[in-house]
Design a protein around this motif. Structure first.
Motif, PDB file in Angstrom:
ATOM      1  N   SER A 153       0.840  -1.196   0.000  1.00 63.36           N
ATOM      2  CA  SER A 153       0.000   0.000   0.000  1.00 63.36           C
ATOM      3  C   SER A 153       0.878   1.251   0.000  1.00 63.36           C
ATOM      4  N   THR A 154       0.286   2.372  -0.346  1.00 63.57           N
ATOM      5  CA  THR A 154       1.017   3.634  -0.239  1.00 63.57           C
ATOM      6  C   THR A 154       1.447   3.852   1.205  1.00 63.57           C
ATOM      7  N   GLY A 155       0.648   3.346   2.144  1.00 65.47           N
ATOM      8  CA  GLY A 155       1.011   3.432   3.558  1.00 65.47           C
ATOM      9  C   GLY A 155       2.327   2.732   3.862  1.00 65.47           C
ATOM     10  N   TRP A 156       2.553   1.602   3.214  1.00 65.61           N
ATOM     11  CA  TRP A 156       3.810   0.855   3.405  1.00 65.61           C
ATOM     12  C   TRP A 156       5.002   1.686   2.937  1.00 65.61           C
ATOM     13  N   PHE A 157       4.887   2.227   1.715  1.00 63.96           N
ATOM     14  CA  PHE A 157       5.972   3.043   1.176  1.00 63.96           C
ATOM     15  C   PHE A 157       6.195   4.280   2.057  1.00 63.96           C
ATOM     16  N   THR A 158       5.088   4.913   2.440  1.00 61.73           N
ATOM     17  CA  THR A 158       5.192   6.157   3.184  1.00 61.73           C
ATOM     18  C   THR A 158       5.826   5.934   4.554  1.00 61.73           C
ATOM     19  N   MET A 159       5.451   4.862   5.228  1.00 62.92           N
ATOM     20  CA  MET A 159       6.012   4.598   6.548  1.00 62.92           C
ATOM     21  C   MET A 159       7.519   4.351   6.447  1.00 62.92           C
ATOM     22  N   VAL A 160       7.933   3.567   5.469  1.00 57.13           N
ATOM     23  CA  VAL A 160       9.367   3.275   5.313  1.00 57.13           C
ATOM     24  C   VAL A 160      10.137   4.554   4.984  1.00 57.13           C
ATOM     25  N   ILE A 161       9.593   5.342   4.066  1.00 60.62           N
ATOM     26  CA  ILE A 161      10.273   6.580   3.686  1.00 60.62           C
ATOM     27  C   ILE A 161      10.345   7.526   4.880  1.00 60.62           C
ATOM     28  N   ALA A 162       9.262   7.580   5.655  1.00 63.15           N
ATOM     29  CA  ALA A 162       9.244   8.442   6.843  1.00 63.15           C
ATOM     30  C   ALA A 162      10.337   8.014   7.825  1.00 63.15           C
ATOM     31  N   ILE A 163      10.517   6.722   7.987  1.00 69.33           N
ATOM     32  CA  ILE A 163      11.566   6.246   8.902  1.00 69.33           C
ATOM     33  C   ILE A 163      12.950   6.626   8.368  1.00 69.33           C
ATOM     34  N   GLU A 164      13.111   6.573   7.057  1.00 64.67           N
ATOM     35  CA  GLU A 164      14.393   6.976   6.463  1.00 64.67           C
ATOM     36  C   GLU A 164      14.668   8.462   6.686  1.00 64.67           C
ATOM     37  N   VAL A 165      13.612   9.257   6.604  1.00 60.71           N
ATOM     38  CA  VAL A 165      13.764  10.712   6.571  1.00 60.71           C
ATOM     39  C   VAL A 165      13.736  11.341   7.974  1.00 60.71           C
ATOM     40  N   CYS A 166      12.962  10.754   8.885  1.00 61.46           N
ATOM     41  CA  CYS A 166      12.654  11.430  10.150  1.00 61.46           C
ATOM     42  C   CYS A 166      13.281  10.736  11.362  1.00 61.46           C
ATOM     43  N   ASP A 167      13.684  11.546  12.340  1.00 60.53           N
ATOM     44  CA  ASP A 167      14.143  10.985  13.616  1.00 60.53           C
ATOM     45  C   ASP A 167      12.964  10.591  14.497  1.00 60.53           C
ATOM     46  N   ASN A 168      11.905  11.393  14.424  1.00 58.94           N
ATOM     47  CA  ASN A 168      10.703  11.138  15.225  1.00 58.94           C
ATOM     48  C   ASN A 168       9.478  11.275  14.343  1.00 58.94           C
ATOM     49  N   ILE A 169       8.539  10.353  14.503  1.00 59.21           N
ATOM     50  CA  ILE A 169       7.342  10.397  13.665  1.00 59.21           C
ATOM     51  C   ILE A 169       6.090  10.334  14.538  1.00 59.21           C
ATOM     52  N   LYS A 170       5.200  11.278  14.306  1.00 57.72           N
ATOM     53  CA  LYS A 170       3.862  11.177  14.891  1.00 57.72           C
ATOM     54  C   LYS A 170       2.919  10.815  13.761  1.00 57.72           C
ATOM     55  N   VAL A 171       2.209   9.707  13.920  1.00 54.46           N
ATOM     56  CA  VAL A 171       1.288   9.235  12.888  1.00 54.46           C
ATOM     57  C   VAL A 171      -0.133   9.592  13.305  1.00 54.46           C
ATOM     58  N   TYR A 172      -0.836  10.283  12.430  1.00 54.15           N
ATOM     59  CA  TYR A 172      -2.197  10.736  12.752  1.00 54.15           C
ATOM     60  C   TYR A 172      -3.227   9.910  11.995  1.00 54.15           C
ATOM     61  N   GLY A 173      -4.133   9.282  12.736  1.00 47.60           N
ATOM     62  CA  GLY A 173      -5.290   8.623  12.124  1.00 47.60           C
ATOM     63  C   GLY A 173      -5.108   7.163  11.767  1.00 47.60           C
ATOM     64  N   MET A 174      -4.021   6.546  12.224  1.00 48.07           N
ATOM     65  CA  MET A 174      -3.839   5.128  11.884  1.00 48.07           C
ATOM     66  C   MET A 174      -4.332   4.247  13.026  1.00 48.07           C
ATOM     67  N   VAL A 175      -5.166   3.265  12.686  1.00 46.97           N
ATOM     68  CA  VAL A 175      -5.702   2.375  13.723  1.00 46.97           C
ATOM     69  C   VAL A 175      -4.694   1.256  13.993  1.00 46.97           C
ATOM     70  N   PRO A 176      -4.737   0.675  15.209  1.00 46.35           N
ATOM     71  CA  PRO A 176      -3.862  -0.461  15.483  1.00 46.35           C
ATOM     72  C   PRO A 176      -4.323  -1.698  14.702  1.00 46.35           C
ATOM     73  N   PRO A 177      -3.449  -2.709  14.555  1.00 47.50           N
ATOM     74  CA  PRO A 177      -3.779  -3.857  13.700  1.00 47.50           C
ATOM     75  C   PRO A 177      -5.027  -4.619  14.127  1.00 47.50           C
ATOM     76  N   ASN A 178      -5.366  -4.607  15.411  1.00 48.91           N
ATOM     77  CA  ASN A 178      -6.523  -5.386  15.864  1.00 48.91           C
ATOM     78  C   ASN A 178      -7.813  -4.568  15.889  1.00 48.91           C
ATOM     79  N   HIS A 179      -7.769  -3.360  15.391  1.00 51.17           N
ATOM     80  CA  HIS A 179      -8.912  -2.448  15.512  1.00 51.17           C
ATOM     81  C   HIS A 179     -10.211  -3.006  14.937  1.00 51.17           C
ATOM     82  N   CYS A 180     -10.130  -3.634  13.773  1.00 52.05           N
ATOM     83  CA  CYS A 180     -11.358  -4.019  13.073  1.00 52.05           C
ATOM     84  C   CYS A 180     -11.913  -5.357  13.541  1.00 52.05           C
ATOM     85  N   GLY A 181     -11.170  -6.115  14.321  1.00 55.43           N
ATOM     86  CA  GLY A 181     -11.632  -7.448  14.693  1.00 55.43           C
ATOM     87  C   GLY A 181     -11.649  -8.339  13.471  1.00 55.43           C
TER      88      GLY A 181
END
Ligand SMILES: *[C@@H]1O[C@H](CO)[C@@H](O)[C@H](O)[C@H]1NC(C)=O
Ligand SMILES: *[C@@H]1O[C@H](CO)[C@@H](O)[C@H](O)[C@H]1NC(C)=O
Ligand SMILES: *[C@@H]1O[C@H](CO)[C@@H](O)[C@H](O)[C@H]1NC(C)=O
Ligand SMILES: *[C@@H]1O[C@H](CO)[C@@H](O)[C@H](O)[C@H]1NC(C)=O
Ligand SMILES: *[C@@H]1O[C@H](CO)[C@@H](O)[C@H](O)[C@H]1NC(C)=O
Ligand SMILES: *[C@@H]1O[C@H](CO)[C@@H](O)[C@H](O)[C@H]1NC(C)=O
Length: 306
Positions: A217-245
């Protein structure tokens, strides 16, 4: 008389056969429901031991090829806000907090106009999927012109669509964007880097992306790129993996904050996660990986907080 008795017998046999078939179907269906539920999730391979990859070192930024000219992808930030496209951001009032971050990262054609109180109004980096290029280019004011002075756009897609040798409309389009918005640094993900994103998925989940019919997903690419670019990341609006049941329907919220009548988030996640035929996004599996990365890198999740 004999004939009619025979006829009655075959009639009885037919009824028994029908009942037998019905019972078999019921049993099969029942056990199916227990062992192989309708929403059987995509499984991270059970015998898989994760070999942690240091994303801070894994690549070098030569994986991003300038769309025009000879710029290098040099973006580095101490603090980043990664704004997801999920409707969980609505009502968060996080806009000012987001805008205070040194760098603001967004995805695809997620707008700021009209949503500023919740998503802020700055953009430093936008990660755009091949399938969203047209939508981004159609509204350049929203996505390409009103951006930070050092802003960058990274396009990702199959190597046959982007890059020096690609001949398609999509490639011409992003080249024109690169020329028109000379202040904006536009990059595409190089073919070898695309493979590295696949390999990373394999290492982190134990599943080969292609063999498991998965799309990143674009989320996968974006998260990896963010880790490459940023020392600290605040992610807004992402649910945890178990959110949907396991079954969709209990929690209804639009998949995208800017498409209130669009598809339901949990339905989209669960259907993709359980998709077998054709290729599917593994949104939930990806979030399991993100949860692990959050412990390894400085990542915090807000709205919802986890
Ligand atoms: C264990 O993992 C390897 C590769 O990581 C795979 O080839 C093998 O089939 C797996 N075995 C089982 C029992 O899942
Ligand atoms: C980009 O990086 C390469 C290799 O590190 C370097 O030779 C080149 O001068 C850089 N280009 C710009 C525009 O900074
Ligand atoms: C958006 O931009 C303006 C001016 O640049 C600023 O005053 C405002 O506070 C910003 N943030 C939000 C959340 O609207
Ligand atoms: C592009 O950058 C130059 C120098 O940094 C600046 O003077 C110019 O106004 C910018 N143009 C646009 C369209 O932002
Ligand atoms: C998978 O997710 C995409 C959004 O990226 C969505 O368009 C598609 O309908 C989903 N597939 C299923 C089977 O739900
Ligand atoms: C986490 O943040 C701290 C403080 O900003 C920084 O020193 C450290 O390098 C960061 N760790 C990682 C893994 O990025």
């Amino acid at each position: 008389m004999g004939l009619s008795a025979k006829g009655q017998q075959s009639h009885r046999v037919a009824i028994f056969a029908a009942i037998f078939i019905l019972m078999t179907l019921l049993i099969l269906y029942g056990s199916n429901n227990i062992n192989d539920p309708v929403y059987a999730p995509f499984h991270v391979a059970t015998n898989h031991t994760i070999k942690a990859t240091d994303l801070k070192k894994w690549s070098g930024k030569d994986g991003y090829v300038p769309v025009h000219g000879n710029k290098n992808m040099t973006l580095l930030c101490h603090n980043c806000a990664l704004v997801t496209s999920s409707s969980h951001v609505l009502g968060s009032g996080a806009g000012e907090d987001i805008d205070r971050a040194e760098c603001v990262i967004r995805m695809n054609d997620a707008p700021t106009l009209g949503f500023e109180p919740d998503v802020g109004n700055r953009t430093t980096l936008r990660v755009v999927a091949h399938s969203s290029v047209f939508r981004v280019v159609r509204r350049p004011n929203d996505f390409l012109r009103h951006v930070d002075a050092n802003a960058a756009v990274i396009f990702w897609g199959p190597p046959n669509k982007f890059g020096k040798d690609a001949k398609g409309t999509l490639n011409r389009l992003i080249q024109r964007v690169g020329m028109t918005y000379a202040n904006l640094s536009c990059f595409s993900v190089a073919p070898n880097k695309m493979r590295r994103f696949d390999n990373l998925f394999h290492r982190e989940t134990g599943r080969d992306r292609q063999q498991s019919h998965s799309w990143l997903s674009t989320g996968w690419f974006t998260m990896v790129i963010a880790i490459e670019v940023c020392d600290n990341i605040k992610v807004y609006g992402m649910v945890p993996p178990n959110h949907c049941g396991k079954k969709p329907g209990s929690k209804k919220l639009p998949y995208h904050y800017y498409k209130p009548r669009g598809s339901d988030e949990c339905l989209t996640y669960i259907q993709n996660e359980s998709g077998r035929r054709g290729n599917h996004h593994r949104f939930i599996t990806e979030k399991q990986v993100f949860a692990r990365w959050a412990k390894q890198y400085n990542i915090t999740f807000l709205h919802p907080k986890w």
